[in-house]
Design a protein around this motif. Structure first.
Motif, PDB file in Angstrom:
ATOM      1  N   ALA A 164       0.826  -1.206   0.000  1.00  0.00           N
ATOM      2  CA  ALA A 164       0.000   0.000   0.000  1.00  0.00           C
ATOM      3  C   ALA A 164       0.861   1.258   0.000  1.00  0.00           C
ATOM      4  CB  ALA A 164      -0.943  -0.010   1.205  1.00  0.00           C
ATOM      5  N   ARG A 165       1.906   1.269   0.820  1.00  0.00           N
ATOM      6  CA  ARG A 165       2.781   2.449   0.863  1.00  0.00           C
ATOM      7  C   ARG A 165       3.522   2.635  -0.444  1.00  0.00           C
ATOM      8  NH1 ARG A 165       5.605   1.664   6.805  1.00  0.00           N
ATOM      9  NH2 ARG A 165       3.842   2.372   8.084  1.00  0.00           N
ATOM     10  N   LEU A 166       3.986   1.541  -1.047  1.00  0.00           N
ATOM     11  CA  LEU A 166       4.715   1.658  -2.313  1.00  0.00           C
ATOM     12  C   LEU A 166       3.811   2.199  -3.419  1.00  0.00           C
ATOM     13  CD1 LEU A 166       6.872  -1.596  -2.317  1.00  0.00           C
ATOM     14  CD2 LEU A 166       7.691   0.744  -2.152  1.00  0.00           C
ATOM     15  N   LYS A 240      14.402  11.703 -16.203  1.00  0.00           N
ATOM     16  CA  LYS A 240      13.844  11.579 -14.862  1.00  0.00           C
ATOM     17  C   LYS A 240      12.481  10.891 -14.899  1.00  0.00           C
ATOM     18  CE  LYS A 240      12.463  14.339 -10.849  1.00  0.00           C
ATOM     19  NZ  LYS A 240      12.374  15.718 -10.279  1.00  0.00           N
ATOM     20  N   LEU A 241      11.623  11.319 -15.830  1.00  0.00           N
ATOM     21  CA  LEU A 241      10.295  10.726 -15.918  1.00  0.00           C
ATOM     22  C   LEU A 241      10.366   9.281 -16.415  1.00  0.00           C
ATOM     23  CD1 LEU A 241       7.337  11.377 -15.466  1.00  0.00           C
ATOM     24  CD2 LEU A 241       7.187  12.153 -17.837  1.00  0.00           C
ATOM     25  N   ALA A 242      11.319   8.992 -17.291  1.00  0.00           N
ATOM     26  CA  ALA A 242      11.461   7.615 -17.784  1.00  0.00           C
ATOM     27  C   ALA A 242      11.893   6.673 -16.665  1.00  0.00           C
ATOM     28  CB  ALA A 242      12.476   7.581 -18.923  1.00  0.00           C
ATOM     29  N   LYS A 243      12.798   7.133 -15.791  1.00  0.00           N
ATOM     30  CA  LYS A 243      13.217   6.290 -14.665  1.00  0.00           C
ATOM     31  C   LYS A 243      12.061   6.047 -13.703  1.00  0.00           C
ATOM     32  CE  LYS A 243      18.106   7.596 -14.726  1.00  0.00           C
ATOM     33  NZ  LYS A 243      19.208   8.254 -13.958  1.00  0.00           N
ATOM     34  N   LEU A 244      11.259   7.094 -13.465  1.00  0.00           N
ATOM     35  CA  LEU A 244      10.114   6.917 -12.576  1.00  0.00           C
ATOM     36  C   LEU A 244       9.095   5.953 -13.180  1.00  0.00           C
ATOM     37  CD1 LEU A 244       9.467  10.527 -11.211  1.00  0.00           C
ATOM     38  CD2 LEU A 244      10.261   8.544  -9.932  1.00  0.00           C
ATOM     39  N   LEU A 245       8.867   6.048 -14.473  1.00  0.00           N
ATOM     40  CA  LEU A 245       7.939   5.122 -15.121  1.00  0.00           C
ATOM     41  C   LEU A 245       8.457   3.686 -15.073  1.00  0.00           C
ATOM     42  CD1 LEU A 245       6.797   7.192 -18.235  1.00  0.00           C
ATOM     43  CD2 LEU A 245       5.355   6.428 -16.335  1.00  0.00           C
ATOM     44  N   GLN A 246       9.752   3.509 -15.251  1.00  0.00           N
ATOM     45  CA  GLN A 246      10.327   2.174 -15.178  1.00  0.00           C
ATOM     46  C   GLN A 246      10.181   1.596 -13.767  1.00  0.00           C
ATOM     47  OE1 GLN A 246      14.481   2.068 -16.135  1.00  0.00           O
ATOM     48  NE2 GLN A 246      14.623  -0.156 -16.023  1.00  0.00           N
ATOM     49  N   THR A 247      10.431   2.437 -12.755  1.00  0.00           N
ATOM     50  CA  THR A 247      10.252   1.986 -11.372  1.00  0.00           C
ATOM     51  C   THR A 247       8.786   1.694 -11.087  1.00  0.00           C
ATOM     52  OG1 THR A 247      12.131   3.359 -10.708  1.00  0.00           O
ATOM     53  CG2 THR A 247      10.684   2.581  -8.962  1.00  0.00           C
ATOM     54  N   ALA A 253       4.065  -4.507 -11.154  1.00  0.00           N
ATOM     55  CA  ALA A 253       4.051  -5.897 -11.616  1.00  0.00           C
ATOM     56  C   ALA A 253       4.585  -6.886 -10.595  1.00  0.00           C
ATOM     57  CB  ALA A 253       4.867  -6.021 -12.909  1.00  0.00           C
ATOM     58  N   GLN A 254       5.353  -6.434  -9.590  1.00  0.00           N
ATOM     59  CA  GLN A 254       6.001  -7.387  -8.686  1.00  0.00           C
ATOM     60  C   GLN A 254       4.978  -8.094  -7.791  1.00  0.00           C
ATOM     61  OE1 GLN A 254       8.812  -4.901  -6.670  1.00  0.00           O
ATOM     62  NE2 GLN A 254       7.353  -4.133  -5.163  1.00  0.00           N
ATOM     63  N   GLN A 255       5.278  -9.361  -7.529  1.00  0.00           N
ATOM     64  CA  GLN A 255       4.422 -10.205  -6.705  1.00  0.00           C
ATOM     65  C   GLN A 255       5.153 -10.589  -5.417  1.00  0.00           C
ATOM     66  OE1 GLN A 255       1.220 -10.802  -7.479  1.00  0.00           O
ATOM     67  NE2 GLN A 255       1.515  -9.577  -9.340  1.00  0.00           N
ATOM     68  N   LYS A 256       4.471 -11.339  -4.572  1.00  0.00           N
ATOM     69  CA  LYS A 256       4.964 -11.615  -3.227  1.00  0.00           C
ATOM     70  C   LYS A 256       6.288 -12.372  -3.243  1.00  0.00           C
ATOM     71  CE  LYS A 256       3.614 -13.756   1.150  1.00  0.00           C
ATOM     72  NZ  LYS A 256       2.539 -14.453   1.898  1.00  0.00           N
ATOM     73  N   HIS A 257       6.403 -13.382  -4.068  1.00  0.00           N
ATOM     74  CA  HIS A 257       7.573 -14.261  -4.039  1.00  0.00           C
ATOM     75  C   HIS A 257       8.573 -13.948  -5.150  1.00  0.00           C
ATOM     76  CE1 HIS A 257       5.765 -16.746  -0.926  1.00  0.00           C
ATOM     77  NE2 HIS A 257       4.650 -16.793  -1.636  1.00  0.00           N
ATOM     78  N   VAL A 265      10.850   3.757  -3.177  1.00  0.00           N
ATOM     79  CA  VAL A 265      10.760   4.504  -4.431  1.00  0.00           C
ATOM     80  C   VAL A 265      12.005   5.349  -4.646  1.00  0.00           C
ATOM     81  CG1 VAL A 265       9.433   6.232  -5.701  1.00  0.00           C
ATOM     82  CG2 VAL A 265       8.251   4.510  -4.337  1.00  0.00           C
ATOM     83  N   HIS A 266      12.473   6.043  -3.598  1.00  0.00           N
ATOM     84  CA  HIS A 266      13.624   6.929  -3.770  1.00  0.00           C
ATOM     85  C   HIS A 266      14.952   6.184  -3.668  1.00  0.00           C
ATOM     86  CE1 HIS A 266      13.478   6.743   0.638  1.00  0.00           C
ATOM     87  NE2 HIS A 266      14.729   7.169   0.641  1.00  0.00           N
ATOM     88  N   GLU A 267      14.950   4.919  -3.193  1.00  0.00           N
ATOM     89  CA  GLU A 267      16.159   4.097  -3.143  1.00  0.00           C
ATOM     90  C   GLU A 267      15.837   2.714  -3.716  1.00  0.00           C
ATOM     91  OE1 GLU A 267      19.201   4.631  -2.499  1.00  0.00           O
ATOM     92  OE2 GLU A 267      19.160   6.652  -1.638  1.00  0.00           O
ATOM     93  N   PRO A 268      15.739   2.598  -5.033  1.00  0.00           N
ATOM     94  CA  PRO A 268      15.328   1.300  -5.622  1.00  0.00           C
ATOM     95  C   PRO A 268      16.365   0.199  -5.487  1.00  0.00           C
ATOM     96  CG  PRO A 268      15.906   2.877  -7.333  1.00  0.00           C
ATOM     97  CD  PRO A 268      15.916   3.642  -6.049  1.00  0.00           C
TER      98      PRO A 268
END
Length: 449
Positions: A164-166, A240-247, A253-257, A265-268
């Protein structure tokens, strides 16, 4: 442009207070400043000044001294500069001749100087503390023959990651960056997202997990809508916007496992590391390897690693750093069972701990038991010298922060060695064994011995 060279015999100022007349010249910080080779820092950092025009750079000795004091006392950039104005001993240690009534620099200059410092400059600060200890005869060469190596986690200053925070934080950063580039975001979900995040936390605290997951799904849906709206309006976004979109796509898309997930977000680059602790199952940061002398507890290496490598696969890189700092003085290394199957193939003998004593010789077993002394040293790095909750940005900040924390630990031990000498002299004066000039004479004799 490189900083100006300080004159060897500066002229006294008529209307300013001379620090040598204001402070006690036998103070440990004053004495320690005489043992540090300040010229070595100018040689190390000289190649980073590419232009010969413009205003001269800030004094290298001032910046090095501020970072020693910052990590020794666990202060921020703003606090260490503010305390510098009030402390004449700090000013003298920084190379000042007269008492200063104003801040020498803006605190933001320390951030820019650390980028110039790099790993090589930080290692030079650690090497300077070891060389000063050898010259002072506080560090004996025999103490550097045996070294304990262990790994720890350099935690990052981030919030505990939840889905939720992410989702909420990524959507806020994406909306802010898009509007800064002139895009019109039809619906930002600013107030709705904040309320959903609050409800999700409260439902989870009350163990109403179905309602909490419903709020998290809504936050994820809102993030997806903002991402698609930004991509519809911009075909070739800025860097800058491209990196944010990639993140944002990775978080969406990421799942639990999954592996290599994003936790901030600021430290990927932050990793989730499990060290088997009972009170703290997972830590979020990066892995750091430290090398500490078996006798004396002097730090002779601290190296940061990206990702979450196996402990045994960090030994070769750690020993390479140790050899660059103290040449070939190490003959034996003691490590725990986490280093079984290590990748080091050098000339130094590596002793890996084992569960049972077996046929291990008594002399070697005695040194193996000393390996556990590295644990409290790591604890001091975390609680006193800023290895915990690292606030420097990126992987470069991780490496610099780890090395400077180790340098501050050695710096603190050198000051305590001076204090022991000074206090022992005062006790002898109290007992009538020395004259009143005894402490100064003893320390001066110790200095030039």
């Amino acid at each position: 442009m490189q900083p100006k060279q300080e004159p060897k015999q500066p002229q006294r100022e008529l209307f300013q207070i001379d620090l040598e007349q204001l402070i006690d010249m036998s103070h440990p910080l004053v004495r320690l400043g005489q043992f540090i080779e300040w010229q070595s820092f100018e040689q190390t950092l000289g190649s980073t000044y590419h232009s010969s025009q413009g205003a001269p750079g800030i004094s290298t000795r001032l910046m090095v001294a501020l970072h020693y004091l910052k990590y020794q006392h666990d202060l921020s950039d703003e606090d260490v500069v503010a305390s510098w104005v009030e402390n004449p001993y700090w000013q003298h240690f920084s190379g000042m001749k007269n008492f200063q009534h104003r801040m020498p620099i803006d605190p933001s200059s320390m951030t820019r100087w650390r980028k110039r410092l790099g790993d090589a400059g930080a290692e030079q600060m650690l090497r300077a503390t070891i060389e000063a200890g050898i010259v002072m005869r506080v560090i004996r060469p025999a103490e550097l023959k045996r070294v304990n190596v262990d790994t720890t986690v350099e935690t990052k200053a981030i919030r505990f990651p939840t889905d939720a925070r992410l989702y909420q934080r990524m959507r806020e950063r994406l909306v802010k960056a898009a509007r800064a580039e002139g895009l019109a975001i039809k619906q930002s979900y600013q107030h709705v997202g904040r309320r959903l995040l609050m409800q999700s936390s409260r439902y989870a605290h009350a163990r109403q997990m179905k309602r909490a997951r419903a709020c998290t799904r809504k936050l994820k849906t809102q993030l997806g809508r903002v991402m698609r709206e930004v991509e519809r309006q911009v075909e070739t976004p800025s860097n800058k916007l491209a990196k944010l979109l990639q993140t944002a796509h990775r978080i969406y898309a990421q799942q639990k496992h999954d592996k290599n997930k994003i936790y901030s977000v600021h430290e990927p680059d932050v990793q989730c590391i499990a060290k088997g602790k009972a009170g703290k199952q997972y830590e979020f940061g990066n892995k750091v390897s430290v090398a500490v002398s078996s006798r004396g507890g002097w730090f002779v290496g601290a190296k940061s690693f990206t990702g979450n490598p196996y402990d045994g696969h960090t030994l070769a890189a750690q020993m390479k750093q140790v050899e660059s700092l103290i040449a070939n003085q190490v003959s034996e290394v003691y490590v725990d069972m986490g280093y079984r199957g290590h990748d080091y193939e050098g000339a130094v003998t590596v002793h890996v701990d084992k569960r049972r004593r077996g046929r291990t010789p008594q002399a070697r077993w005695r040194w193996m038991k000393r390996r556990a002394a590295v644990e409290p040293s790591i604890g001091h790095l975390k609680s006193e010298h800023r290895l915990e909750r690292n606030r420097l940005k990126g992987t470069a900040g991780n490496a610099i922060n780890a090395i400077l924390a180790a340098a501050a630990m050695n710096f603190q031990k050198l000051l305590r060695a001076f204090w022991r000498i000074f206090l022992s002299c005062l006790i002898e004066v109290w007992n009538g064994m020395l004259t009143l000039q005894g402490p100064q004479a003893r320390i001066a004799q110790f200095q030039y011995a």
